[in-house]
Scaffold this active site. Sequence first.
Site, PDB file in Angstrom:
ATOM      1  N   HIS A 225      26.931 -61.282 -11.250  1.00  0.00           N
ATOM      2  CA  HIS A 225      27.568 -62.188 -10.297  1.00  0.00           C
ATOM      3  C   HIS A 225      26.523 -63.151  -9.697  1.00  0.00           C
ATOM      4  O   HIS A 225      26.677 -64.372  -9.756  1.00  0.00           O
ATOM      5  CB  HIS A 225      28.253 -61.370  -9.198  1.00  0.00           C
ATOM      6  CG  HIS A 225      28.906 -62.200  -8.137  1.00  0.00           C
ATOM      7  ND1 HIS A 225      30.262 -62.316  -8.011  1.00  0.00           N
ATOM      8  CD2 HIS A 225      28.376 -62.968  -7.149  1.00  0.00           C
ATOM      9  CE1 HIS A 225      30.538 -63.115  -6.996  1.00  0.00           C
ATOM     10  NE2 HIS A 225      29.413 -63.523  -6.452  1.00  0.00           N
ATOM     11  N   GLU A 226      25.449 -62.593  -9.135  1.00  0.00           N
ATOM     12  CA  GLU A 226      24.414 -63.443  -8.524  1.00  0.00           C
ATOM     13  C   GLU A 226      23.731 -64.276  -9.598  1.00  0.00           C
ATOM     14  O   GLU A 226      23.348 -65.428  -9.353  1.00  0.00           O
ATOM     15  CB  GLU A 226      23.395 -62.593  -7.763  1.00  0.00           C
ATOM     16  CG  GLU A 226      23.980 -61.712  -6.647  1.00  0.00           C
ATOM     17  CD  GLU A 226      24.822 -62.486  -5.643  1.00  0.00           C
ATOM     18  OE1 GLU A 226      24.578 -63.693  -5.449  1.00  0.00           O
ATOM     19  OE2 GLU A 226      25.747 -61.879  -5.069  1.00  0.00           O
TER      20      GLU A 226
ATOM     21  N   ASP B  52      32.822 -66.565  -1.621  1.00  0.00           N
ATOM     22  CA  ASP B  52      32.683 -67.758  -2.481  1.00  0.00           C
ATOM     23  C   ASP B  52      33.997 -68.519  -2.538  1.00  0.00           C
ATOM     24  O   ASP B  52      34.023 -69.760  -2.454  1.00  0.00           O
ATOM     25  CB  ASP B  52      32.323 -67.349  -3.919  1.00  0.00           C
ATOM     26  CG  ASP B  52      31.038 -66.545  -3.984  1.00  0.00           C
ATOM     27  OD1 ASP B  52      30.198 -66.708  -3.089  1.00  0.00           O
ATOM     28  OD2 ASP B  52      30.880 -65.757  -4.941  1.00  0.00           O
TER      29      ASP B  52
ATOM     30  N   PRO C 293      18.551 -49.670  10.193  1.00  0.00           N
ATOM     31  CA  PRO C 293      17.557 -48.832  10.853  1.00  0.00           C
ATOM     32  C   PRO C 293      16.401 -48.486   9.920  1.00  0.00           C
ATOM     33  O   PRO C 293      16.578 -48.377   8.715  1.00  0.00           O
ATOM     34  CB  PRO C 293      18.332 -47.566  11.245  1.00  0.00           C
ATOM     35  CG  PRO C 293      19.633 -47.638  10.550  1.00  0.00           C
ATOM     36  CD  PRO C 293      19.876 -49.048  10.156  1.00  0.00           C
ATOM     37  N   GLY C 294      15.228 -48.338  10.507  1.00  0.00           N
ATOM     38  CA  GLY C 294      14.073 -47.878   9.745  1.00  0.00           C
ATOM     39  C   GLY C 294      13.398 -48.925   8.892  1.00  0.00           C
ATOM     40  O   GLY C 294      12.560 -48.612   8.058  1.00  0.00           O
ATOM     41  N   THR C 295      13.736 -50.206   9.098  1.00  0.00           N
ATOM     42  CA  THR C 295      13.146 -51.244   8.261  1.00  0.00           C
ATOM     43  C   THR C 295      11.877 -51.841   8.878  1.00  0.00           C
ATOM     44  O   THR C 295      11.306 -52.765   8.311  1.00  0.00           O
ATOM     45  CB  THR C 295      14.155 -52.370   7.997  1.00  0.00           C
ATOM     46  OG1 THR C 295      14.799 -52.695   9.224  1.00  0.00           O
ATOM     47  CG2 THR C 295      15.195 -51.942   6.989  1.00  0.00           C
ATOM     48  N   GLY C 296      11.496 -51.334  10.041  1.00  0.00           N
ATOM     49  CA  GLY C 296      10.223 -51.782  10.609  1.00  0.00           C
ATOM     50  C   GLY C 296      10.341 -52.802  11.716  1.00  0.00           C
ATOM     51  O   GLY C 296       9.398 -53.535  11.980  1.00  0.00           O
TER      52      GLY C 296
HETATM   53  P1  ADP Z   1      13.282 -49.856  12.999  1.00  0.00           P
HETATM   54  O1  ADP Z   1      12.750 -50.227  14.341  1.00  0.00           O
HETATM   55  O2  ADP Z   1      13.646 -51.040  12.168  1.00  0.00           O
HETATM   56  O3  ADP Z   1      14.362 -48.851  13.022  1.00  0.00           O
HETATM   57  P2  ADP Z   1      10.701 -48.677  12.769  1.00  0.00           P
HETATM   58  O4  ADP Z   1       9.812 -49.810  13.040  1.00  0.00           O
HETATM   59  O5  ADP Z   1      10.956 -47.760  13.900  1.00  0.00           O
HETATM   60  O6  ADP Z   1      12.078 -49.186  12.188  1.00  0.00           O
HETATM   61  O7  ADP Z   1      10.148 -47.904  11.510  1.00  0.00           O
HETATM   62  C1  ADP Z   1       9.936 -46.520  11.514  1.00  0.00           C
HETATM   63  C2  ADP Z   1       8.735 -46.162  10.678  1.00  0.00           C
HETATM   64  O8  ADP Z   1       8.971 -46.459   9.306  1.00  0.00           O
HETATM   65  C3  ADP Z   1       7.500 -46.963  11.026  1.00  0.00           C
HETATM   66  O9  ADP Z   1       6.804 -46.383  12.075  1.00  0.00           O
HETATM   67  C4  ADP Z   1       6.714 -46.916   9.728  1.00  0.00           C
HETATM   68  O10 ADP Z   1       6.027 -45.706   9.589  1.00  0.00           O
HETATM   69  C5  ADP Z   1       7.806 -46.937   8.679  1.00  0.00           C
HETATM   70  N1  ADP Z   1       8.055 -48.305   8.216  1.00  0.00           N
HETATM   71  C6  ADP Z   1       9.219 -48.995   8.303  1.00  0.00           C
HETATM   72  N2  ADP Z   1       9.111 -50.221   7.761  1.00  0.00           N
HETATM   73  C7  ADP Z   1       7.839 -50.335   7.328  1.00  0.00           C
HETATM   74  C8  ADP Z   1       7.097 -51.373   6.679  1.00  0.00           C
HETATM   75  N3  ADP Z   1       7.655 -52.552   6.373  1.00  0.00           N
HETATM   76  N4  ADP Z   1       5.807 -51.131   6.374  1.00  0.00           N
HETATM   77  C9  ADP Z   1       5.231 -49.952   6.672  1.00  0.00           C
HETATM   78  N5  ADP Z   1       5.869 -48.946   7.277  1.00  0.00           N
HETATM   79  C10 ADP Z   1       7.150 -49.105   7.606  1.00  0.00           C
HETATM   80 ZN    ZN Z   2      29.085 -64.807  -4.920  1.00  0.00          ZN
END
Ligand code: ADP
Ligand code: ZN
Length: 575
Positions: A414-415, A492, A193-196
Amino acid sequence: MKSKKGKIIGALCIFAIALAAFFIYFENTGEAAEFVPYAEFMAMAEGGQVTRVILNEAPVLRFYTQGSEAAYETSNPRNPTLKEKLLLMGIEVSEGANFSVGGVMSSVLPIVFFVVMFVFIIRMFGRASGKSAMSLNVTAADENAVNVGFCHVAGNDEAKESVQDVVDFIKNPEKYAKYGARMPRGIIFYGPPGTGKTLMAKAIAGEAGVPFFATSGSDFVQMYVGVGAGRVRELFKKARAAGRAVIFIDEIDAVGKTRTSGNTGGNDERDQTLNALLAEMSGFSSGEGIVVIAATNRLDTLDEALLRPGRFDRQIEIGLPDLMGRKNILNTHAMNKPIGRGVDMEELARQTVYFSGAMLENLLNEAAISAAKNGAGEIGQKDIDTAYYTIIAGSEKKDRSAIKDKERRITAYHEGGHALATKLLLPAHSVPKITIIPSTKGAAGFCVNLPPDKMYFTKQELESQAISLLAGRAAEEAVFGPENITTGASNDIQRVNHIIKDYVSKYGMSSTAGLAELSEDDKHKEYRLHINRLYDAALALVKKNFHTLENIASALLDKESLCERELDEIMMRAS
Ligand code: ADP
Ligand code: ZN
Ligand code: MG
């Protein structure tokens, strides 16, 4: 044909329903509250902004945020696990307290009301008009998405690259249709979650300049069979009416989870919804510029039917950002903020290992709030520190922010072992990426190793492949001692066993066993013999090139991920 009298009765009914809805709404909420889309609500909750949620069976749930008296509302997914999820995030959850009737009635009344209303409308207007009841809540195009472009998505470069052609496709579907090219109808973004993921989907719509229809899988899973399917059809109808569009379905797992046996109730509804979705998706012709993007945290729980060709056949991982990614994200969100000169963004990026983009955004926002409170005129290091500890304290339990240095070191060696052996023994392979940022699939880090494209592999290549797989464990043993080897090598080991089985039994490459079919007993002796021999070779290789291994590991600990060029530079230095 309906008589005039029928129409009047119909109008009266609508009026009565509107009145009742009005009544229920105010009973339920007491005062008006700002409505927030569910995806945004979850992002706020994950970001630690939500303090209290009032949960009942109403179509909307009400919540409060940090440092504000105002109430907000969002769609209630009526997901039985939501309460637990919220509690785990440290959010206070009260049940049904915002309903004045109170007690058992609070959860029963709205249900009764909706059942009555539903049956009533279907009766009155027949099947065709019944649809309007199903379309309650269906999302309208999100106007703001047009202002989002790829420049707002920092990092995620691989993902951005792999959706470039999709943007072009939405803009010029005819161009692709002319060549008979079948563009992806569905794309799945998966990752923590929160990765954009949502941001990226919006950016695609923004770049292509088309409307963005967002909805969540949980909106489809309702109590009444048929409602979800109706909503799916309604959504696609709207998108078609817009001509070209991006449809975004967050939390696709709510509809597309693997069908498990023994799970009755709601299953029918989910199947119908899923089938409606698949039917709509296969209904596009290639000339239509409509793309469906779905998001999920975990790909492995999805029903395979969703991932088949012609459906969501492009799956793109959106992982946690590495050091560079974090620096870019921080810079993007710092742009409109008065960051003081004493703030070291580079250092902040270093301190925020395992932070998602949303957490970074939240960090700067908290810092800005703190600065505004103090009236200092700019955001200082102190505000950043305060925000940092607030966020760390709230998230420690649920994510991996607290992975110990020791574990990072083990992962780096490891990597590093894999990368070292691959570079030395398999010069034709490429190693585009090596990282100690955990993958979505659960590994602590990974080293991408792409074999060259060819028909045959030689005996020597198979052995080298096995050695490079074993070099991860070998590096652990060489650096930390045989007592301290970890569980990190399990995958592995599995792969090496596959290779050696084929090596002996399928390809007849063992010089001791030859080509003859072996008894079960002899087979096992052979496997053990070769795996031990190759492990010894891996260990010797790691020890012989110990200095290079250390250089790779320390570069990894420093930068978290290395690309092929950086890896090659380290290898060059050694020779
Ligand atoms: P997800 O849908 O993966 O849970 P979101 O797209 O809802 O994540 O991200 C939430 C907020 O976090 C975005 O509105 C932005 O403000 C910030 N954010 C997350 N990833 C990025 C990114 N790669 N670049 C800039 N802002 C980001
Ligand atoms: Zn490995
Ligand atoms: Mg999202």
